[in-house]
Design an enzyme around this catalytic site. Structure first.
Site, PDB file in Angstrom:
ATOM      1  N   CYS A 261       0.808  -1.224   0.000  1.00  0.00           N
ATOM      2  CA  CYS A 261       0.000   0.000   0.000  1.00  0.00           C
ATOM      3  C   CYS A 261       0.839   1.272   0.000  1.00  0.00           C
ATOM      4  CB  CYS A 261      -0.982  -0.019   1.168  1.00  0.00           C
ATOM      5  SG  CYS A 261      -0.230   0.061   2.818  1.00  0.00           S
ATOM      6  N   HIS A 309      -2.567   1.178   6.910  1.00  0.00           N
ATOM      7  CA  HIS A 309      -2.946   1.106   5.490  1.00  0.00           C
ATOM      8  C   HIS A 309      -3.123   2.517   4.950  1.00  0.00           C
ATOM      9  CE1 HIS A 309      -4.289  -0.962   1.903  1.00  0.00           C
ATOM     10  NE2 HIS A 309      -5.310  -0.140   1.810  1.00  0.00           N
ATOM     11  N   HIS A 321      -5.659   1.911  -4.377  1.00  0.00           N
ATOM     12  CA  HIS A 321      -4.793   1.359  -3.337  1.00  0.00           C
ATOM     13  C   HIS A 321      -4.394  -0.071  -3.663  1.00  0.00           C
ATOM     14  CE1 HIS A 321      -7.822  -1.079  -0.713  1.00  0.00           C
ATOM     15  NE2 HIS A 321      -8.266  -0.998  -1.938  1.00  0.00           N
TER      16      HIS A 321
END
Length: 347
Positions: A261, A309, A321
């Site tokens: 990520c 994240h 993402h």
């Protein structure tokens, strides 16, 4: 007669019980009941937990790796400074040695001092000046030698400290790597036990949960307040990130064939001309925070309480993402996960 038969039967039963109770004829204990099978919703939550733990460990790994990389580069620079310092010291020592040898050949006095002792007034004045200049030069030479040696000692101490930190970060990397693999292996073991139809239903449950969270987020009216337009650099970062759609998630990866990520977001902004921290936690800690209502495309949305994240906002309530192992870079709802906050790389 009936009594004899009943007695015989009783004796037979007693013998049988005695025989079964004797060594080598133990009665097998009934098998414990199988644990109830988990529902797919329970499996989904368990997998979410495992992959969330893997994401946290991945952030720890990436941070330790980036710190180790910086320390290695600094150690290289220090080694270069140490080499230059040592060469300078060798040169200064050689010059000090040459001065000492000249004094020895002159009976312990340099030529300038010998000229001071002459009876010729002109030579005396000339020698006095040269003697004074020679004294200053010698003093400066020794002073420079002392300073250079002090610098060299400082470089050596700093290099030693960086070596210690480098080793500590390598240990952290290995621990984080083991934790990542442990969690991912556990998740894959669970997934391997599911039938193809169950995996499809599991994916549907994941999508439904994300859609529900997104609907709730949009239902709050938040999108009505978000009206910012992407900056020039933000547009470039979005262009890079969206070109990576479809590439696999691989923990610790930062392209070009795969990403995690924060690998995706850091490389996207690097392509836009701005260097940002490598990990989602460092991006949250070090980049300027903005309110969600002031969010604009190109901003980074940080997710979960531990900032494990990150996704890039692309507008219209969506992010791009890299989700988790087993998934690819994709577009999804910005509110599909628990939002911690928003940061802006080019504020």
């Amino acid at each position: 007669m009936n009594r004899r038969r009943r007695a015989a039967a009783a004796i037979t039963v007693a013998c049988a019980v005695t025989l079964l109770a004797s060594p080598g004829h133990a009665i097998a204990a009934p098998a414990p009941p199988e644990p109830p099978k988990k529902s797919l919703e329970e499996v989904r939550k368990e997998l979410d937990g495992l992959y969330a733990a893997a994401a946290s460990a991945t952030d720890a790994y990436n941070l330790a790796k980036s710190q180790a990389t910086r320390q290695s580069a600094h150690i290289v620079k220090l080694a270069q400074e140490i080499a230059k310092g040592q060469a300078r010291i060798d040169d200064l020592k050689a010059r000090v040695g040459a001065t000492a040898r000249a004094q020895y050949r002159g009976g312990g006095l340099p030529p300038e001092a010998q000229l001071v002792l002459t009876n010729d007034p002109d030579l005396f004045l000339d020698g006095a000046g040269r003697f004074k200049a020679g004294q200053k030069a010698t003093k400066d030479l020794i002073g420079e030698l002392t300073r250079t040696q002090a610098d060299l000692n400082a470089y050596n101490r700093e290099a030693s400290a960086h070596w210690v930190q480098l080793e500590a970060n390598r240990v952290k990397q290995e621990k984080a790597k083991a934790e990542i693999n442990k969690k991912i292996d556990a998740a894959r073991k669970i997934e391997a036990q599911l039938q193809k139809e169950e995996l499809a239903r599991l994916l549907k449950l994941e999508q439904d949960a994300a859609y529900q969270a997104q609907a709730t987020w949009l239902g709050s009216g938040v999108l009505k307040e978000i009206s910012g337009r992407a900056s020039k650099q933000g547009s470039a970062a979005i262009a890079f990130a969206t070109k990576q759609i479809g590439k696999p998630y691989v923990w610790g990866a930062e392209g070009p064939g795969s990403y995690d990520c924060s690998g995706l977001t850091s490389q996207a902004w690097l392509a836009a001309g701005r260097t940002i921290p490598r990990t989602s936690q460092e991006q949250w800690r070090l980049l300027p925070h903005v309110d969600i209502k002031d969010m604009r495309p190109g901003d980074l949305i940080i997710y979960h309480a531990d900032a494990s994240h990150v996704g890039m906002y692309v507008g219209d309530g969506a992010i791009v993402h890299a989700p988790r192992p087993g998934r690819t870079v994709t577009l999804t709802g910005a509110g599909s996960m628990q939002i911690l906050g928003v940061v802006r790389p080019d504020k």
